[in-house]
Each structure stands twice: as C-alpha cells, then as structure tokens.
Scaffold this motif. Structure first.
Motif, PDB file in Angstrom:
ATOM      1  N   GLY A   1     -19.381 -13.040  14.825  1.00 31.93           N
ATOM      2  CA  GLY A   1     -19.067 -12.325  16.055  1.00 31.93           C
ATOM      3  C   GLY A   1     -17.922 -12.898  16.849  1.00 31.93           C
ATOM      4  N   ILE A   2     -17.068 -13.712  16.214  1.00 29.97           N
ATOM      5  CA  ILE A   2     -15.952 -14.345  16.911  1.00 29.97           C
ATOM      6  C   ILE A   2     -14.644 -13.729  16.428  1.00 29.97           C
ATOM      7  N   THR A   3     -13.868 -13.213  17.348  1.00 27.97           N
ATOM      8  CA  THR A   3     -12.568 -12.647  17.009  1.00 27.97           C
ATOM      9  C   THR A   3     -11.520 -13.749  16.993  1.00 27.97           C
ATOM     10  N   ALA A   4     -10.699 -13.760  15.944  1.00 27.81           N
ATOM     11  CA  ALA A   4      -9.664 -14.779  15.811  1.00 27.81           C
ATOM     12  C   ALA A   4      -8.443 -14.161  15.148  1.00 27.81           C
ATOM     13  N   GLU A   5      -7.312 -14.851  15.292  1.00 23.64           N
ATOM     14  CA  GLU A   5      -6.077 -14.352  14.694  1.00 23.64           C
ATOM     15  C   GLU A   5      -5.234 -15.540  14.242  1.00 23.64           C
ATOM     16  N   PRO A   6      -4.363 -15.336  13.234  1.00 26.24           N
ATOM     17  CA  PRO A   6      -3.477 -16.429  12.814  1.00 26.24           C
ATOM     18  C   PRO A   6      -2.617 -16.918  13.964  1.00 26.24           C
ATOM     19  N   ALA A   7      -2.347 -18.221  13.986  1.00 27.54           N
ATOM     20  CA  ALA A   7      -1.597 -18.830  15.076  1.00 27.54           C
ATOM     21  C   ALA A   7      -0.108 -18.519  14.958  1.00 27.54           C
ATOM     22  N   ARG A   8       0.598 -18.868  15.994  1.00 31.34           N
ATOM     23  CA  ARG A   8       2.014 -18.497  16.108  1.00 31.34           C
ATOM     24  C   ARG A   8       2.941 -19.379  15.293  1.00 31.34           C
ATOM     25  N   TRP A   9       2.690 -20.710  15.302  1.00 30.52           N
ATOM     26  CA  TRP A   9       3.699 -21.632  14.799  1.00 30.52           C
ATOM     27  C   TRP A   9       3.380 -22.275  13.465  1.00 30.52           C
ATOM     28  N   THR A  10       2.114 -22.386  13.093  1.00 27.84           N
ATOM     29  CA  THR A  10       1.738 -23.198  11.939  1.00 27.84           C
ATOM     30  C   THR A  10       1.126 -22.352  10.832  1.00 27.84           C
ATOM     31  N   PRO A  11       1.342 -22.736   9.579  1.00 26.25           N
ATOM     32  CA  PRO A  11       0.850 -21.920   8.461  1.00 26.25           C
ATOM     33  C   PRO A  11      -0.659 -21.907   8.320  1.00 26.25           C
ATOM     34  N   ASP A  12      -1.342 -22.937   8.791  1.00 22.59           N
ATOM     35  CA  ASP A  12      -2.800 -23.001   8.663  1.00 22.59           C
ATOM     36  C   ASP A  12      -3.520 -22.772   9.987  1.00 22.59           C
ATOM     37  N   GLY A  13      -2.787 -22.463  11.054  1.00 19.52           N
ATOM     38  CA  GLY A  13      -3.387 -22.351  12.371  1.00 19.52           C
ATOM     39  C   GLY A  13      -4.080 -21.020  12.608  1.00 19.52           C
ATOM     40  N   VAL A  14      -5.146 -21.075  13.412  1.00 24.71           N
ATOM     41  CA  VAL A  14      -5.911 -19.894  13.822  1.00 24.71           C
ATOM     42  C   VAL A  14      -6.271 -20.080  15.295  1.00 24.71           C
ATOM     43  N   THR A  15      -6.216 -18.989  16.048  1.00 28.93           N
ATOM     44  CA  THR A  15      -6.626 -19.028  17.454  1.00 28.93           C
ATOM     45  C   THR A  15      -7.846 -18.148  17.638  1.00 28.93           C
ATOM     46  N   ALA A  16      -8.937 -18.749  18.132  1.00 29.71           N
ATOM     47  CA  ALA A  16     -10.138 -17.977  18.452  1.00 29.71           C
ATOM     48  C   ALA A  16      -9.959 -17.366  19.830  1.00 29.71           C
ATOM     49  N   LEU A  17     -10.240 -16.079  19.951  1.00 27.99           N
ATOM     50  CA  LEU A  17     -10.002 -15.350  21.194  1.00 27.99           C
ATOM     51  C   LEU A  17     -11.287 -15.277  22.009  1.00 27.99           C
ATOM     52  N   GLY A  18     -11.210 -15.764  23.224  1.00 26.42           N
ATOM     53  CA  GLY A  18     -12.379 -15.748  24.089  1.00 26.42           C
ATOM     54  C   GLY A  18     -13.235 -16.981  23.885  1.00 26.42           C
ATOM     55  N   PRO A  19     -14.101 -17.291  24.856  1.00 24.09           N
ATOM     56  CA  PRO A  19     -14.983 -18.459  24.727  1.00 24.09           C
ATOM     57  C   PRO A  19     -15.962 -18.287  23.582  1.00 24.09           C
ATOM     58  N   ALA A  20     -16.229 -19.371  22.865  1.00 26.38           N
ATOM     59  CA  ALA A  20     -17.149 -19.303  21.729  1.00 26.38           C
ATOM     60  C   ALA A  20     -17.659 -20.706  21.420  1.00 26.38           C
ATOM     61  N   ASN A  21     -18.896 -20.793  20.976  1.00 25.47           N
ATOM     62  CA  ASN A  21     -19.465 -22.059  20.508  1.00 25.47           C
ATOM     63  C   ASN A  21     -19.203 -22.155  19.006  1.00 25.47           C
ATOM     64  N   LEU A  22     -18.077 -22.729  18.652  1.00 22.05           N
ATOM     65  CA  LEU A  22     -17.624 -22.727  17.260  1.00 22.05           C
ATOM     66  C   LEU A  22     -18.459 -23.648  16.372  1.00 22.05           C
ATOM     67  N   ARG A  23     -19.079 -24.652  16.955  1.00 21.89           N
ATOM     68  CA  ARG A  23     -19.792 -25.630  16.131  1.00 21.89           C
ATOM     69  C   ARG A  23     -21.089 -25.088  15.533  1.00 21.89           C
ATOM     70  N   VAL A  24     -21.552 -23.953  16.015  1.00 20.53           N
ATOM     71  CA  VAL A  24     -22.784 -23.393  15.450  1.00 20.53           C
ATOM     72  C   VAL A  24     -22.488 -22.340  14.383  1.00 20.53           C
ATOM     73  N   THR A  25     -21.220 -22.081  14.113  1.00 15.36           N
ATOM     74  CA  THR A  25     -20.872 -21.038  13.147  1.00 15.36           C
ATOM     75  C   THR A  25     -21.064 -21.536  11.724  1.00 15.36           C
TER      76      THR A  25
END
Length: 458
Positions: A213-237
């Motif tokens: 249920g977490i929306t994310a998109e590839p980052a702007r500058w780095t080939p492996d980067g991802v930006t998660a959109l909105g607050p999220a508890n990523l450690r439980v995923t």
C-alpha cells in the motif's frame, strides 16, 4: 533586499490552526504531557548532540502517552529548534525575562504553530508574555521595520541560525538563495530508498512496495534510487524484510557512485558508521572486489553487519573496529579506493536533525577541520598507486569542504584532483557539481546537502 529575504521565510512557516484541538489545550496546560515534553526539551537544549536519540525515545516506556501525544510533542519540539531565535524574540517583545526557558519555548511553539491561545499559555506559565506569538510574523515584520536588520540577521532570526552561519550562506548563495536553502531545510525530508541491485531494481521495488500500500517512484538523480511518497512505516513492509532496499538519501547514494572500483579491488570505507555507504558499494561491486568498513564505534559496526546479512552482501563486505590511533587492518598501498566520509558539522542535514543548530559554533568547526585532516592523513597511505581517495561530508561549509580538501592536496603532492564529470558523465556533473567536486544543495537538488571530491594517487 531586506523585505525580499524576510517575506519568503515567513510565508514558509506552517499555517497556524484557527482553533486549537483538545490535545493542544492539554499539552499547553500543567500536567504529565507538558511536564514530559518540557523535560525532553530541557535535556536536548543541554545536550543538543543527543537530541535525536532523546526524541526517538520520547514517551516510549510510558503507557500514559499515546501516539497522538508523542506525535504532537515531536512536531512542537522540532518547531522549537527551527524557530527558537524567532520564538525568543517574540517572547521578549511580550516582556519575557528569560526565566524557565524550556517551558517558555514549549508554550511559545504551541501558540505559534498549534493555535494555543496566548491566555492559556500565560495561565500555565504564570506570566503574560505570549501575546506576540499569536502573530509572530507581524512581530518580526515590526522588528525589521524598526531596526532594519541585515539579510543575514533576518535569516539568523527566522531560521534560528548562528549569525556567522547566516552570513556565510548569504555570502555563498545570495540573500534569495540562502532563504531558499533554509526553507528547504525546514521541510520534512523525503523518504529516500536505495534498491538493492542484487535483488531488484527501482521498478521492481516500487511494485513490491505497492503490495504493502505504499506509493513510490524512481528517484531523480541515481540509478538505484526510489522515493516513497507520503508518510509510511517502511520497516514493517515485506520488501524491507526481504532486503530489497536500504533507506539512504539520494545524495549519499551519489557519493558511493564516485567510488566505482575496478575488478578484483579492495575498497576501504574509512568512516563506515552503520554501513550505509559500504552496503551501497558492495551491492554494485565488480567480480572479485570486496569492501572493508572501518569505524571506532563497535555498536555501529554491529548494526552494519546485521544490515549486510539482510541485504545478502555479507560475502562482499566486512566491518572492522579501529582505534583512534594505531595500526590499521589493511596494509599501506593495498586499496584501489578509499572513501573518507568524514565527521562534520552536518549543516547539510538540518531538515533531518533540526537540533544540530544548537551546537554550531566556529570553535566546533575548527575542531572538526582538525579531525578531518587527521583522518585524511591516516587514510591516504592505504591508497595504491593509481588508486583514488574520495573525501565526502554532509556539510555546506567551505571550511570543511573545499578548504579541507585543498589542504590535503597541498600536503600530499602525490595526489591530484579528479573532476567528478569523469565519473558521473558531463551531463549529470553539470547539474550536480561545482569546481570539479560534487556539491548538493537541498533547495536545488532535493537531497540532503553533501560535498565530495576525488583525488588520484599518481
């Protein structure tokens, strides 16, 4: 010039609620919530270098405080650090004599950001000094009109910076640029991730996060980067548990790109900490290469080992504790790449650690420069002929960046600078570098503030 600087800073302040919530009223009245928050604020003002762990532990063991209590307290305390000088100016305008500082700042922040009525704060504190906080922007405009402060003085007040630092940034970036920098530094930092290249790619990570249920998109500058959109508890995923990503700012990822070791090479991460950059380097190592991470803190290295196991790169990276002085577990001239991510002021990370403002002094910067020089002198002999040393900080101060690197080159004539465009390519380097070094600014690049320069041993 003065009005041009003051207005965008004031406009960027969070909107003040018209009516306070019941929780805000409780937080501004004598009782356990106010007592606990004021105690935490007092402790962090006394020891600002411990502010982050203190705030992370806030209320953790006390079941009397729920998540809403903790969330409000953290938000209000963060705003204290972001606007402390402005809050104190407003309090003095209302007749404050400086007494009971932590309690006064706590209540002032509630009035300024949460809509707590000034009379409620005055009843709690016992003095009528909070009225200007109900419209602090107006009080600051009146101050600027009456005293005509310089752009740097305005920046120091509204962004709660030492005057010398505000003067430095106005000189570097101009008044508008300095204001834009601090507006960015007062925003919530993005949730930046690095896809674990050995297990997935940015598109695959975005898809895996979507299953939680977490929306994310590839980052702007780095080939492996991802930006998660909105607050999220990523450690439980599930993606986190499977080792598909590490939380890492995009600027930090760019620094590891500068390493680019050859095949069958040894890479030394000299100030590895908990291993974030070591793991990023290990994830893209060519065949036969390996990483050794050094640090003086055993607890950080233990965390790095756990992270390496989760990311499934334990066979390519190891962590070794070193002393402040003495022999190193790598022979001189053995490393093709040595990364020195040096201890620094952290002025590029104020959006993540707003309390850092409280410990920024010129004396501390001078002491850090000496530490940086000692670490570089200790790390440089590890670089083999033709190898490279990468010097990096999360600072936006020339003293710690260009000056420290220039002094290293002057003391080590067998090293010569390498323009980062040779590594990142001309197109990316044009957007990300200055004077041949990586230079990242929060208001320009959306990353934390970073500097990195590369030197090659002849």
């Amino acid at each position: 010039m003065s009005a041009m600087l003051l207005e965008p800073l004031l406009d960027a302040w969070p909107d003040r609620p018209v009516e306070p919530t019941e929780l805000v009223l409780r937080a501004g009245s004598p009782g356990p919530l106010q007592d606990r928050a004021v105690a935490i604020l007092a402790a962090t003002l006394e020891a600002p270098d411990r502010a982050n762990p203190l705030m992370r532990r806030m209320f953790r063991k006390d079941r009397a405080f729920g998540s809403k209590d903790r969330g409000l307290a953290k938000e209000v305390l963060v705003q204290v650090y972001r606007a402390r000088r402005a809050l104190e100016r407003g309090l003095r305008a209302g007749g404050w004599d400086g007494a009971r500082q932590p309690e006064a700042l706590w209540l002032a922040s509630l009035v300024h950001t949460q809509g707590l009525p000034a009379e409620v704060a005055a009843h709690s504190y016992g003095a009528a000094c909070f009225a200007p906080l109900e419209d602090l922007a107006a009080a600051l405009r009146a101050w600027a009109a009456a005293e005509a402060p310089s752009p740097a003085q305005q920046l120091a007040c509204v962004a709660s910076l030492p005057l010398w630092l505000a003067e430095d940034w106005v000189a570097q970036l101009g008044a508008d640029g300095a204001a834009a920098l601090m507006i960015a530094q007062n925003q919530r930092a993005p949730l930046s991730l690095r896809a674990n290249r050995g297990l997935t790619d940015p598109e695959g990570l975005c898809a895996a996060l979507a299953e939680d249920g977490i929306t994310a998109e590839p980052a702007r500058w780095t080939p492996d980067g991802v930006t998660a959109l909105g607050p999220a508890n990523l450690r439980v995923t599930q993606a986190f548990k499977q080792g598909l990503f590490e939380m890492q700012d995009e600027g930090s990822q760019l620094i590891t790109e500068l390493v680019q070791p050859p095949r069958r090479a040894l890479v030394v991460d000299f100030c590895a900490g908990a291993g974030g950059k070591s793991l990023a380097i290990a994830a893209s190592l060519p065949r036969g290469s390996r990483v050794v991470g050094f640090d003086v803190r055993q607890a950080a290295l233990d965390q790095g080992r756990r992270r390496a196991h989760r990311a499934r790169v334990s066979d390519r990276v190891r962590f070794e504790r070193i002393g402040e002085e003495g022999p190193l577990p790598v022979e001189p001239g053995a490393a093709a790449r040595v990364l020195v991510d040096a201890p620094c002021s952290g002025t590029g990370t104020l959006r993540r650690s707003p309390a850092l403002r409280e410990r920024l002094t010129l004396e501390r910067i001078a002491a850090l420069q000496q530490i940086q020089a000692r670490i570089l002198a200790r790390a440089a002999p590890l670089v083999r002929s033709g190898g490279r040393l990468i010097y990096a900080t999360c600072s936006l101060l020339r003293q710690e960046n260009e000056d420290t690197f220039a002094a290293f080159l002057a003391d080590n004539p067998d090293f010569s600078p390498v323009d980062v465009k040779e590594i990142l390519g001309s197109a990316r380097a044009a957007a990300l570098s200055e004077g041949g070094a990586l230079k990242l600014l929060p208001h320009v690049h959306g990353t934390d503030g970073f500097f990195a320069a590369v030197a090659q041993r002849r």
